[in-house]
Design a protein around this motif. Structure first.
Motif, PDB file in Angstrom:
ATOM      1  N   ARG A   6       0.819  -1.222   0.000  1.00 39.31           N
ATOM      2  CA  ARG A   6       0.000   0.000   0.000  1.00 39.31           C
ATOM      3  C   ARG A   6       0.848   1.266   0.000  1.00 39.31           C
ATOM      4  O   ARG A   6       0.557   2.221  -0.716  1.00 39.31           O
ATOM      5  CB  ARG A   6      -0.953  -0.007   1.205  1.00 39.31           C
ATOM      6  CG  ARG A   6      -2.029  -1.060   1.089  1.00 39.31           C
ATOM      7  CD  ARG A   6      -2.906  -1.122   2.329  1.00 39.31           C
ATOM      8  NE  ARG A   6      -3.733  -2.332   2.309  1.00 39.31           N
ATOM      9  CZ  ARG A   6      -4.445  -2.770   3.338  1.00 39.31           C
ATOM     10  NH1 ARG A   6      -4.433  -2.087   4.487  1.00 39.31           N
ATOM     11  NH2 ARG A   6      -5.154  -3.873   3.235  1.00 39.31           N
ATOM     12  N   GLN A   7       1.878   1.304   0.809  1.00 32.17           N
ATOM     13  CA  GLN A   7       2.723   2.502   0.829  1.00 32.17           C
ATOM     14  C   GLN A   7       3.416   2.695  -0.510  1.00 32.17           C
ATOM     15  O   GLN A   7       3.565   3.823  -0.992  1.00 32.17           O
ATOM     16  CB  GLN A   7       3.758   2.415   1.945  1.00 32.17           C
ATOM     17  CG  GLN A   7       4.636   3.660   2.067  1.00 32.17           C
ATOM     18  CD  GLN A   7       3.858   4.894   2.483  1.00 32.17           C
ATOM     19  OE1 GLN A   7       3.251   4.923   3.551  1.00 32.17           O
ATOM     20  NE2 GLN A   7       3.879   5.936   1.652  1.00 32.17           N
ATOM     21  N   HIS A   8       3.833   1.603  -1.130  1.00 36.02           N
ATOM     22  CA  HIS A   8       4.451   1.703  -2.452  1.00 36.02           C
ATOM     23  C   HIS A   8       3.466   2.291  -3.458  1.00 36.02           C
ATOM     24  O   HIS A   8       3.843   3.114  -4.303  1.00 36.02           O
ATOM     25  CB  HIS A   8       4.911   0.319  -2.926  1.00 36.02           C
ATOM     26  CG  HIS A   8       6.003  -0.281  -2.095  1.00 36.02           C
ATOM     27  ND1 HIS A   8       7.091   0.441  -1.664  1.00 36.02           N
ATOM     28  CD2 HIS A   8       6.165  -1.544  -1.615  1.00 36.02           C
ATOM     29  CE1 HIS A   8       7.888  -0.345  -0.957  1.00 36.02           C
ATOM     30  NE2 HIS A   8       7.354  -1.550  -0.914  1.00 36.02           N
ATOM     31  N   GLU A  54      12.646   4.383  -1.838  1.00 29.72           N
ATOM     32  CA  GLU A  54      12.451   3.146  -1.093  1.00 29.72           C
ATOM     33  C   GLU A  54      11.666   2.130  -1.917  1.00 29.72           C
ATOM     34  O   GLU A  54      11.958   0.939  -1.893  1.00 29.72           O
ATOM     35  CB  GLU A  54      11.720   3.436   0.224  1.00 29.72           C
ATOM     36  CG  GLU A  54      12.592   4.085   1.272  1.00 29.72           C
ATOM     37  CD  GLU A  54      13.814   3.232   1.599  1.00 29.72           C
ATOM     38  OE1 GLU A  54      13.630   2.095   2.095  1.00 29.72           O
ATOM     39  OE2 GLU A  54      14.945   3.687   1.353  1.00 29.72           O
ATOM     40  N   THR A  55      10.669   2.612  -2.646  1.00 32.10           N
ATOM     41  CA  THR A  55       9.874   1.719  -3.500  1.00 32.10           C
ATOM     42  C   THR A  55      10.715   1.199  -4.650  1.00 32.10           C
ATOM     43  O   THR A  55      10.668   0.002  -4.984  1.00 32.10           O
ATOM     44  CB  THR A  55       8.638   2.472  -4.030  1.00 32.10           C
ATOM     45  OG1 THR A  55       7.793   2.811  -2.926  1.00 32.10           O
ATOM     46  CG2 THR A  55       7.857   1.629  -5.018  1.00 32.10           C
ATOM     47  N   ILE A  56      11.499   2.079  -5.257  1.00 27.76           N
ATOM     48  CA  ILE A  56      12.369   1.673  -6.365  1.00 27.76           C
ATOM     49  C   ILE A  56      13.370   0.627  -5.905  1.00 27.76           C
ATOM     50  O   ILE A  56      13.589  -0.387  -6.578  1.00 27.76           O
ATOM     51  CB  ILE A  56      13.110   2.909  -6.927  1.00 27.76           C
ATOM     52  CG1 ILE A  56      12.127   3.832  -7.657  1.00 27.76           C
ATOM     53  CG2 ILE A  56      14.251   2.484  -7.854  1.00 27.76           C
ATOM     54  CD1 ILE A  56      12.701   5.188  -8.001  1.00 27.76           C
ATOM     55  N   ARG A  57      13.973   0.851  -4.745  1.00 25.77           N
ATOM     56  CA  ARG A  57      14.988  -0.067  -4.222  1.00 25.77           C
ATOM     57  C   ARG A  57      14.372  -1.400  -3.822  1.00 25.77           C
ATOM     58  O   ARG A  57      14.872  -2.470  -4.198  1.00 25.77           O
ATOM     59  CB  ARG A  57      15.675   0.573  -3.014  1.00 25.77           C
ATOM     60  CG  ARG A  57      16.772  -0.278  -2.395  1.00 25.77           C
ATOM     61  CD  ARG A  57      17.294   0.362  -1.113  1.00 25.77           C
ATOM     62  NE  ARG A  57      16.258   0.504  -0.111  1.00 25.77           N
ATOM     63  CZ  ARG A  57      15.821  -0.488   0.662  1.00 25.77           C
ATOM     64  NH1 ARG A  57      16.346  -1.704   0.531  1.00 25.77           N
ATOM     65  NH2 ARG A  57      14.895  -0.282   1.560  1.00 25.77           N
ATOM     66  N   THR A  58      13.264  -1.339  -3.101  1.00 27.66           N
ATOM     67  CA  THR A  58      12.646  -2.564  -2.588  1.00 27.66           C
ATOM     68  C   THR A  58      12.075  -3.433  -3.701  1.00 27.66           C
ATOM     69  O   THR A  58      12.186  -4.666  -3.660  1.00 27.66           O
ATOM     70  CB  THR A  58      11.523  -2.213  -1.590  1.00 27.66           C
ATOM     71  OG1 THR A  58      12.064  -1.418  -0.534  1.00 27.66           O
ATOM     72  CG2 THR A  58      10.884  -3.467  -1.009  1.00 27.66           C
ATOM     73  N   CYS A  59      11.471  -2.784  -4.699  1.00 26.56           N
ATOM     74  CA  CYS A  59      10.756  -3.527  -5.747  1.00 26.56           C
ATOM     75  C   CYS A  59      11.534  -3.616  -7.057  1.00 26.56           C
ATOM     76  O   CYS A  59      11.038  -4.209  -8.028  1.00 26.56           O
ATOM     77  CB  CYS A  59       9.394  -2.881  -6.004  1.00 26.56           C
ATOM     78  SG  CYS A  59       8.373  -2.716  -4.527  1.00 26.56           S
TER      79      CYS A  59
END
Length: 313
Positions: A57-59, A114-119
């Protein structure tokens, strides 16, 4: 949402709420900024995120914030030259987010990193969206169906692909089905917003269809509905619904929880098309809308599907 200060890093000429802050916000502050932007600007998107896995959801909020700001830099800035400059600046800030993330100052990019790195998200999908926003500044009429598909390739399809990537799906066949759903949703919005787009100086009705059905461009500005105009919209609705149905097969390629969310968006597109049909294809007399009762029905059905999917795990 707290106001941001103007600095040498700011998007000068942008709506004030989008200016870059004087001090780099923390990750926590940035995530909250993106979530608040989502809640305050697009209720339907925010509601839909209830049906996606909690970890995503945050992403979704971070991606939406990137899209929302970029869209407003194009549509909410009256001077076309300024809008194009701001979109270029936003693109440069995106590259900085990838290449030197420690220098990012805007809350969108602090959070998005953070979204780019995590996903493991590719930058090209984000740049593709900017291509569409730039197109809106320089191209106001479309000649063919294929031109609309090309526009949707940049304006809509990247969002669907980003959603799949965030949820862990990286295969191209599934992404191509997503493209069909996203393109169909974009087209449905075009047929729904014929009058509003004309008022903004844009025409997404393809000229080839207007010629084929003997529709004059002056009919849009004059709100002159004819059987020929209705036949043209009917043809466009049929073609769009077919694409939406073909893309709907994506629900068989993803987990049950994500399938509920994707089904909700697909059914929303069908509801828009149903609204156009209910007006006998006369989109000139007023914008076809999805009733509150219909929206509640769609959400209620999706909630039941979500609960059922959890019980079947």
């Amino acid at each position: 949402m707290s106001e941001l200060s103007t600095t040498e890093h700011a998007l000068l000429g942008a709506p004030h709420q989008y200016l870059t802050p004087l001090n780099r916000p923390t990750l926590e502050e940035s995530l909250a900024w993106c979530s608040e932007l989502t809640r305050s600007h697009y209720e339907n998107f925010h509601v839909a995120t209830i049906f996606v896995p909690k970890h995503a959801r945050q992403h979704f909020d971070n991606i939406y914030a990137y899209c929302r700001v970029a869209d407003d830099l194009g549509d909410e800035v009256a001077d076309r030259a300024v809008a194009l400059r701001l979109l270029d600046a936003w693109g440069s800030m995106l590259d900085e987010c990838y290449d030197a993330p420690e220098r990012s100052m805007h809350p969108v990019f602090v959070a998005l990193r953070e979204t780019i790195r995590t996903c493991d998200l590719p930058r090209q999908l984000f740049h593709d969206l900017l291509i569409a926003f730039r197109m809106d500044q320089v191209k106001t009429e479309y000649e063919t169906w294929d031109e609309l598909l090309e526009y949707s390739h940049y304006s809509a399809n990247p969002v669907g692909r980003l959603v799949l990537l965030v949820c862990g799906y990286r295969d191209e066949p599934t992404a191509l089905l997503s493209d069909k759903v996203c393109t169909a949703l974009q087209l449905a919005n075009f047929w729904q917003d014929v009058v509003e787009d004309e008022q903004r100086g844009r025409r997404y009705l393809p000229a080839e269809s207007m010629v084929r059905f003997d529709v004059d461009e002056g009919q849009i500005a004059g709100r002159v509905f004819t059987p020929e105009f209705g036949a043209m919209i009917r043809d466009l609705v049929i073609r769009t619904r077919k694409m939406l149905a073909e893309g709907g097969e994506i629900t068989g390629h993803v987990d049950r929880e994500l399938a509920v969310t994707l089904n909700l968006f697909r059914k929303g597109g069908d509801a828009i098309l149903d609204g156009i049909v209910a007006q006998d294809y006369d989109v000139l007399r007023g914008r076809p809308v999805v009733s509150k009762a219909k929206k509640l029905s769609l959400l209620g059905g999706s909630l039941l599907e979500k609960l059922r999917s959890r019980m079947l795990r």
